[in-house]
Design a protein around this motif. Structure first.
Motif, PDB file in Angstrom:
ATOM      1  N   UNK A 146      33.076  37.416  38.248  1.00 55.65           N
ATOM      2  CA  UNK A 146      34.334  36.690  38.078  1.00 55.65           C
ATOM      3  C   UNK A 146      35.530  37.598  38.375  1.00 55.65           C
ATOM      4  N   UNK A 147      35.507  38.802  37.847  1.00 53.94           N
ATOM      5  CA  UNK A 147      36.613  39.746  38.087  1.00 53.94           C
ATOM      6  C   UNK A 147      36.711  40.123  39.564  1.00 53.94           C
ATOM      7  N   UNK A 148      35.573  40.385  40.192  1.00 53.81           N
ATOM      8  CA  UNK A 148      35.568  40.831  41.583  1.00 53.81           C
ATOM      9  C   UNK A 148      35.966  39.723  42.566  1.00 53.81           C
ATOM     10  N   UNK A 149      35.716  38.470  42.198  1.00 53.79           N
ATOM     11  CA  UNK A 149      36.020  37.361  43.102  1.00 53.79           C
ATOM     12  C   UNK A 149      37.303  36.626  42.745  1.00 53.79           C
ATOM     13  N   UNK A 150      37.792  36.809  41.524  1.00 50.25           N
ATOM     14  CA  UNK A 150      38.965  36.079  41.072  1.00 50.25           C
ATOM     15  C   UNK A 150      38.634  34.664  40.601  1.00 50.25           C
TER      16      UNK A 150
END
Length: 76
Positions: free
Chosen positions: A21-25
């Motif tokens: 989630x953090x890496x893809x937004x």
């Protein structure tokens, strides 16, 4: 049937739902639903972000598996 392989790709990279989630937004709920195969549809933006993160093709994320016609045809 359409099968998604997000859980397999995440396992190979040892990514958690929160990390993806953090890496893809994207939201953790979106990733969780994909991971647990609870989604009914995917948009191109989601596919693109996941392909970029895992450096893969769409075919690596989702797979079409034809239904077995013989098992659904009860008239024979």
């Amino acid at each position: 049937m359409i099968k998604n392989h997000l859980s397999k790709l995440m396992g190979e990279k040892r990514y958690s739902i929160v990390e993806v989630a953090k890496k893809t937004g994207m939201s953790t709920s979106t990733i969780s639903n994909l991971y647990n195969e609870k989604v009914k549809r995917l948009d191109f933006d989601t596919l693109e972000k996941l392909c970029q993160l895992f450096n893969c093709n769409v075919q690596d994320l989702i797979e079409y598996i034809p239904d077995d016609e013989t098992s659904t045809d009860t008239s024979k």
